[in-house]
Motif scaffolding. Structure first.
Motif, PDB file in Angstrom:
ATOM      1  N   ASP A  27      -0.698  20.467  15.606  1.00  0.00           N
ATOM      2  CA  ASP A  27       0.429  20.349  16.535  1.00  0.00           C
ATOM      3  C   ASP A  27       0.277  19.013  17.239  1.00  0.00           C
ATOM      4  O   ASP A  27      -0.714  18.789  17.941  1.00  0.00           O
ATOM      5  CB  ASP A  27       0.404  21.492  17.542  1.00  0.00           C
ATOM      6  N   VAL A  28       1.222  18.113  17.046  1.00  0.00           N
ATOM      7  CA  VAL A  28       1.126  16.761  17.574  1.00  0.00           C
ATOM      8  C   VAL A  28       1.024  16.752  19.101  1.00  0.00           C
ATOM      9  O   VAL A  28       0.551  15.795  19.687  1.00  0.00           O
ATOM     10  CB  VAL A  28       2.304  15.892  17.061  1.00  0.00           C
ATOM     11  N   ARG A  29       1.395  17.836  19.748  1.00  0.00           N
ATOM     12  CA  ARG A  29       1.270  17.935  21.209  1.00  0.00           C
ATOM     13  C   ARG A  29      -0.137  18.301  21.644  1.00  0.00           C
ATOM     14  O   ARG A  29      -0.477  18.209  22.817  1.00  0.00           O
ATOM     15  CB  ARG A  29       2.253  18.973  21.754  1.00  0.00           C
ATOM     16  N   ASP A  30      -0.954  18.739  20.704  1.00  0.00           N
ATOM     17  CA  ASP A  30      -2.308  19.194  20.996  1.00  0.00           C
ATOM     18  C   ASP A  30      -3.312  18.121  20.583  1.00  0.00           C
ATOM     19  O   ASP A  30      -3.597  17.934  19.400  1.00  0.00           O
ATOM     20  CB  ASP A  30      -2.573  20.498  20.243  1.00  0.00           C
ATOM     21  N   ALA A  31      -3.839  17.415  21.567  1.00  0.00           N
ATOM     22  CA  ALA A  31      -4.741  16.289  21.298  1.00  0.00           C
ATOM     23  C   ALA A  31      -5.940  16.704  20.455  1.00  0.00           C
ATOM     24  O   ALA A  31      -6.383  15.953  19.581  1.00  0.00           O
ATOM     25  CB  ALA A  31      -5.202  15.656  22.610  1.00  0.00           C
ATOM     26  N   GLU A  32      -6.455  17.888  20.681  1.00  0.00           N
ATOM     27  CA  GLU A  32      -7.639  18.334  19.937  1.00  0.00           C
ATOM     28  C   GLU A  32      -7.349  18.509  18.449  1.00  0.00           C
ATOM     29  O   GLU A  32      -8.152  18.132  17.600  1.00  0.00           O
ATOM     30  CB  GLU A  32      -8.170  19.634  20.541  1.00  0.00           C
ATOM     31  N   SER A  33      -6.188  19.082  18.101  1.00  0.00           N
ATOM     32  CA  SER A  33      -5.876  19.274  16.681  1.00  0.00           C
ATOM     33  C   SER A  33      -5.607  17.937  15.994  1.00  0.00           C
ATOM     34  O   SER A  33      -5.990  17.732  14.843  1.00  0.00           O
ATOM     35  CB  SER A  33      -4.717  20.249  16.472  1.00  0.00           C
ATOM     36  N   VAL A  34      -4.985  17.010  16.708  1.00  0.00           N
ATOM     37  CA  VAL A  34      -4.742  15.674  16.138  1.00  0.00           C
ATOM     38  C   VAL A  34      -6.063  14.940  15.971  1.00  0.00           C
ATOM     39  O   VAL A  34      -6.327  14.330  14.930  1.00  0.00           O
ATOM     40  CB  VAL A  34      -3.763  14.867  17.022  1.00  0.00           C
ATOM     41  N   ARG A  35      -6.920  14.996  16.982  1.00  0.00           N
ATOM     42  CA  ARG A  35      -8.222  14.331  16.917  1.00  0.00           C
ATOM     43  C   ARG A  35      -9.066  14.880  15.764  1.00  0.00           C
ATOM     44  O   ARG A  35      -9.705  14.123  15.025  1.00  0.00           O
ATOM     45  CB  ARG A  35      -8.973  14.504  18.233  1.00  0.00           C
ATOM     46  N   ALA A  36      -9.059  16.194  15.586  1.00  0.00           N
ATOM     47  CA  ALA A  36      -9.837  16.800  14.502  1.00  0.00           C
ATOM     48  C   ALA A  36      -9.336  16.322  13.137  1.00  0.00           C
ATOM     49  O   ALA A  36     -10.138  16.026  12.238  1.00  0.00           O
ATOM     50  CB  ALA A  36      -9.756  18.322  14.591  1.00  0.00           C
ATOM     51  N   LEU A  37      -8.019  16.226  12.979  1.00  0.00           N
ATOM     52  CA  LEU A  37      -7.453  15.749  11.713  1.00  0.00           C
ATOM     53  C   LEU A  37      -7.836  14.291  11.457  1.00  0.00           C
ATOM     54  O   LEU A  37      -8.265  13.936  10.359  1.00  0.00           O
ATOM     55  CB  LEU A  37      -5.930  15.907  11.734  1.00  0.00           C
ATOM     56  N   ILE A  38      -7.687  13.456  12.472  1.00  0.00           N
ATOM     57  CA  ILE A  38      -8.034  12.039  12.320  1.00  0.00           C
ATOM     58  C   ILE A  38      -9.521  11.881  12.035  1.00  0.00           C
ATOM     59  O   ILE A  38      -9.913  11.095  11.170  1.00  0.00           O
ATOM     60  CB  ILE A  38      -7.581  11.239  13.555  1.00  0.00           C
ATOM     61  N   ASP A  39     -10.347  12.622  12.744  1.00  0.00           N
ATOM     62  CA  ASP A  39     -11.801  12.536  12.506  1.00  0.00           C
ATOM     63  C   ASP A  39     -12.161  12.967  11.086  1.00  0.00           C
ATOM     64  O   ASP A  39     -13.012  12.358  10.445  1.00  0.00           O
ATOM     65  CB  ASP A  39     -12.569  13.394  13.513  1.00  0.00           C
ATOM     66  N   LYS A  40     -11.513  13.998  10.596  1.00  0.00           N
ATOM     67  CA  LYS A  40     -11.813  14.508   9.257  1.00  0.00           C
ATOM     68  C   LYS A  40     -11.519  13.475   8.170  1.00  0.00           C
ATOM     69  O   LYS A  40     -12.239  13.385   7.178  1.00  0.00           O
ATOM     70  CB  LYS A  40     -11.012  15.787   8.990  1.00  0.00           C
ATOM     71  N   TYR A  41     -10.463  12.696   8.365  1.00  0.00           N
ATOM     72  CA  TYR A  41     -10.052  11.733   7.332  1.00  0.00           C
ATOM     73  C   TYR A  41     -10.242  10.278   7.768  1.00  0.00           C
ATOM     74  O   TYR A  41      -9.738   9.371   7.125  1.00  0.00           O
ATOM     75  CB  TYR A  41      -8.581  11.980   6.966  1.00  0.00           C
ATOM     76  N   ARG A  42     -10.995  10.054   8.820  1.00  0.00           N
ATOM     77  CA  ARG A  42     -11.193   8.722   9.390  1.00  0.00           C
ATOM     78  C   ARG A  42     -11.610   7.690   8.339  1.00  0.00           C
ATOM     79  O   ARG A  42     -11.142   6.560   8.348  1.00  0.00           O
ATOM     80  CB  ARG A  42     -12.231   8.784  10.501  1.00  0.00           C
ATOM     81  N   HIS A  43     -12.470   8.079   7.411  1.00  0.00           N
ATOM     82  CA  HIS A  43     -12.989   7.136   6.408  1.00  0.00           C
ATOM     83  C   HIS A  43     -11.913   6.613   5.457  1.00  0.00           C
ATOM     84  O   HIS A  43     -12.058   5.553   4.873  1.00  0.00           O
ATOM     85  CB  HIS A  43     -14.115   7.801   5.617  1.00  0.00           C
ATOM     86  N   SER A  44     -10.815   7.353   5.318  1.00  0.00           N
ATOM     87  CA  SER A  44      -9.786   6.924   4.364  1.00  0.00           C
ATOM     88  C   SER A  44      -8.440   6.576   5.011  1.00  0.00           C
ATOM     89  O   SER A  44      -7.515   6.181   4.314  1.00  0.00           O
ATOM     90  CB  SER A  44      -9.580   8.002   3.297  1.00  0.00           C
ATOM     91  N   LEU A  45      -8.346   6.699   6.343  1.00  0.00           N
ATOM     92  CA  LEU A  45      -7.085   6.388   7.018  1.00  0.00           C
ATOM     93  C   LEU A  45      -6.877   4.884   7.125  1.00  0.00           C
ATOM     94  O   LEU A  45      -7.780   4.156   7.510  1.00  0.00           O
ATOM     95  CB  LEU A  45      -7.065   6.972   8.426  1.00  0.00           C
ATOM     96  N   LYS A  46      -5.695   4.453   6.790  1.00  0.00           N
ATOM     97  CA  LYS A  46      -5.330   3.049   6.961  1.00  0.00           C
ATOM     98  C   LYS A  46      -4.200   2.902   7.964  1.00  0.00           C
ATOM     99  O   LYS A  46      -4.088   1.910   8.641  1.00  0.00           O
ATOM    100  CB  LYS A  46      -4.936   2.440   5.626  1.00  0.00           C
ATOM    101  N   ARG A  47      -3.325   3.896   8.039  1.00  0.00           N
ATOM    102  CA  ARG A  47      -2.223   3.884   8.995  1.00  0.00           C
ATOM    103  C   ARG A  47      -1.818   5.323   9.334  1.00  0.00           C
ATOM    104  O   ARG A  47      -2.070   6.229   8.549  1.00  0.00           O
ATOM    105  CB  ARG A  47      -1.015   3.095   8.510  1.00  0.00           C
ATOM    106  N   VAL A  48      -1.208   5.466  10.475  1.00  0.00           N
ATOM    107  CA  VAL A  48      -0.741   6.781  10.924  1.00  0.00           C
ATOM    108  C   VAL A  48       0.739   6.663  11.269  1.00  0.00           C
ATOM    109  O   VAL A  48       1.133   5.766  12.019  1.00  0.00           O
ATOM    110  CB  VAL A  48      -1.524   7.261  12.165  1.00  0.00           C
TER     111      VAL A  48
END
Length: 79
Positions: A27-48
């Motif tokens: 849920d984009v309103r929930d900082a924790e769920s967004v942070r967990a998603l970004i952390d999980k894929y941090r190594h391969s993220l280039k843009r959001v």
């Protein structure tokens, strides 16, 4: 590159889903769920990209929720 979709509850259409890594329960309103998603894929993220948006009917019924999703969600992503 890999396309990652953080989804709250609705699935993508099949032709998009087969080309996308889909993570439900975000849920984009929930900082924790967004942070967990970004952390999980941090190594391969280039843009959001924030593509979260309520339906126009929902926006008319609850403008505050629409603001929280669109504006507040972008704030969560940027922080």
């Amino acid at each position: 590159g890999t396309v990652l979709a953080g989804l709250r509850r609705s699935a993508l259409p099949p032709d998009l889903a087969e080309k996308t890594v889909c993570e439900f329960g975000v849920d984009v309103r929930d900082a924790e769920s967004v942070r967990a998603l970004i952390d999980k894929y941090r190594h391969s993220l280039k843009r959001v990209w924030n593509l979260a948006a309520p339906l126009s009917v929902d926006t008319a019924k609850d403008p505050k929720a629409a603001h929280d999703i669109v504006v507040g969600g972008m704030k969560v992503i940027l922080e």
